[in-house]
Design an enzyme around this catalytic site. Structure first.
Site, PDB file in Angstrom:
ATOM      1  N   GLY A   1      28.613 -12.197  37.364  1.00  0.00           N
ATOM      2  CA  GLY A   1      29.336 -11.362  38.323  1.00  0.00           C
ATOM      3  C   GLY A   1      30.626 -10.837  37.724  1.00  0.00           C
TER       4      GLY A   1
ATOM      5  N   GLY B   1      32.990  -7.900  39.259  1.00  0.00           N
ATOM      6  CA  GLY B   1      33.580  -8.012  40.592  1.00  0.00           C
ATOM      7  C   GLY B   1      35.093  -8.138  40.567  1.00  0.00           C
ATOM      8  N   GLN B   2      35.676  -8.442  41.730  1.00  0.00           N
ATOM      9  CA  GLN B   2      37.142  -8.474  41.855  1.00  0.00           C
ATOM     10  C   GLN B   2      37.767  -9.486  40.891  1.00  0.00           C
ATOM     11  OE1 GLN B   2      38.965 -10.309  45.245  1.00  0.00           O
ATOM     12  NE2 GLN B   2      40.816  -9.078  45.115  1.00  0.00           N
TER      13      GLN B   2
ATOM     14  N   ASP C   1      26.561  -8.875  34.500  1.00  0.00           N
ATOM     15  CA  ASP C   1      26.572  -8.405  35.887  1.00  0.00           C
ATOM     16  C   ASP C   1      25.193  -7.834  36.193  1.00  0.00           C
ATOM     17  OD1 ASP C   1      29.122  -7.764  37.923  1.00  0.00           O
ATOM     18  OD2 ASP C   1      27.293  -6.617  38.340  1.00  0.00           O
TER      19      ASP C   1
ATOM     20  N   TYR D   1      28.998 -17.693  54.711  1.00  0.00           N
ATOM     21  CA  TYR D   1      29.792 -17.815  53.477  1.00  0.00           C
ATOM     22  C   TYR D   1      30.395 -19.220  53.388  1.00  0.00           C
ATOM     23  CZ  TYR D   1      33.716 -16.627  50.288  1.00  0.00           C
ATOM     24  OH  TYR D   1      34.622 -16.564  49.264  1.00  0.00           O
TER      25      TYR D   1
ATOM     26  N   LYS E   1      29.776 -22.315  50.835  1.00  0.00           N
ATOM     27  CA  LYS E   1      30.861 -22.933  50.051  1.00  0.00           C
ATOM     28  C   LYS E   1      30.845 -24.459  50.217  1.00  0.00           C
ATOM     29  CE  LYS E   1      32.573 -19.327  48.052  1.00  0.00           C
ATOM     30  NZ  LYS E   1      32.074 -19.088  46.683  1.00  0.00           N
TER      31      LYS E   1
HETATM   32  C1  AKB Z   1      36.933 -13.557  52.001  1.00  0.00           C
HETATM   33  O1  AKB Z   1      37.808 -13.079  52.752  1.00  0.00           O
HETATM   34  O2  AKB Z   1      35.740 -13.673  52.327  1.00  0.00           O
HETATM   35  C2  AKB Z   1      37.362 -14.062  50.650  1.00  0.00           C
HETATM   36  C3  AKB Z   1      37.749 -15.501  50.696  1.00  0.00           C
HETATM   37  C4  AKB Z   1      39.014 -15.913  51.312  1.00  0.00           C
HETATM   38  O3  AKB Z   1      37.027 -16.325  50.221  1.00  0.00           O
HETATM   39  N1  AKB Z   1      38.451 -13.272  50.160  1.00  0.00           N
END
Ligand code: AKB
Length: 325
Positions: free
Chosen positions: A8, A11-12, A34, A143, A147
């Site tokens: 990746g 990416g940012q 990537d 997300y 994590k």
């Molecule tokens: C998001 O906002 O999803 C990310 C993070 C805080 O992990 N920037």
């Protein structure tokens, strides 16, 4: 000296981490990859680049062998707000890239870095000075679920197979190089571009919503410092709280007004992003990272704001000059 493969890389984080790592370890020792060939242009400087879909375990394993890689930086992520639009896809990408990294790390003896996030905490987590080890069972986003699962899986691979897995919980990352995409904290980057271009910004997060944020140079320093840390000092691994500043939209607007006095802030709140932001910590306690591997941020809100306004201004002047304006 490490031989690193970055997943990746366009990416940012990757577009700045790759040149940073090349400056430390040498161009040829950092292999940028990537899924999108076009992203190669966004990675400054020289060094190997390979098109790689991190979900293709065979191709991934082949590249690790080809370049005799000993350290994998897995930066593949569908962020919090985008993830809610297609949770199954977000799970497959986020966990798929991690699973391949861990399996290849186990097979070939590679260290693996994968960022976690403030998103690994949820609505039952203590909100202020969130401790290193605390409740993580109430994540409201896919997300966040990825994590938390990723932290557990990475610790499992360390304890069960001895894979040298390490991670930090990133706050919202602010940079002037590559924009983030699909995160809840993106407003804190967009506000600078709008302030410099238009002198005004409409914020999708409510006044009074505090979240941890960090300027990219500190994030890059954290990654290198952690991966270079003496393993004997690490009581934790996946994942360390790291913090630099916590602010709400009014506070960042006030910091911007010191440079753009007429800056105007208004609100049009996005309910999905607001609900996510409300479930995340106001601020994290990063004392374990400070004690175990010497974490120290260099930028606070005023220092980061000064540099962002300057760099975004230079970028705008450059693109205006290129367009003959
Ligand atoms: C998001 O906002 O999803 C990310 C993070 C805080 O992990 N920037």
């Amino acid at each position: 000296m490490k031989r690193i493969l970055v997943l990746g890389a366009g990416g940012q984080v990757g577009s700045e981490l790759v040149p940073h790592l090349r400056g430390i370890y040498g161009n040829d020792r950092v292999i940028a990859t990537d899924v999108n060939a076009g992203r190669r242009e966004g990675i400054p400087g020289d060094g190997p680049f390979e098109v790689l879909d991190a979900l293709d375990g065979e191709a991934f394993n082949h590249l690790v062998g080809k370049y005799r890689v000993d350290t994998i930086f897995n930066l593949v992520a569908v962020l919090s707000a985008t993830g809610e639009r297609n949770p199954e896809l977000a799970w497959n990408i986020n966990i798929g890239a991690l699973t391949h990294s861990l399996c290849i790390g186990k097979e070939r003896g590679c260290a693996v870095f994968t960022p976690s996030s403030i998103g690994a905490f949820g609505k039952d987590t203590p909100k202020d000075k969130t401790p290193q080890d605390t409740i993580q069972r109430a994540s409201t986003t896919i997300y966040g679920v990825c994590k938390v699962a990723g932290e557990l899986l990475s610790d499992y691979y360390f304890h069960r197979f001895g894979v040298d897995t390490r991670s930090v919980r990133f706050p919202g990352l602010i940079s002037h190089v590559t924009p983030p995409g699909g995160g809840t904290t993106d407003y804190a980057v967009e506000i600078f571009h709008a302030a410099v271009r238009e002198g005004a910004f409409t914020c999708n997060i409510k006044a009074g919503t505090y979240m941890d944020m960090m300027y990219m140079p500190d994030a890059l320093d954290a990654v290198v410092r952690l991966m270079e840390a003496d393993p004997a000092r690490l009581k934790h691994r996946n994942s360390f709280n790291i913090a630099a500043m916590s602010f709400d939209p009014e506070e960042i607007a006030a910091a911007i007004r010191r440079h753009v006095p007429a800056f105007r802030l208004s609100y049009d709140v996005d309910p999905v992003k607001q609900a996510i932001a409300d479930s995340w910590p106001n601020s994290m306690d990063d004392s374990c990272a400070r004690e175990e591997w010497g974490w120290r941020p260099a930028y606070d809100l005023p220092a980061m704001t000064r540099e962002m306004i300057e760099k975004v201004g230079e970028k705008l002047a450059g693109s205006n000059a290129a367009r003959g304006l």
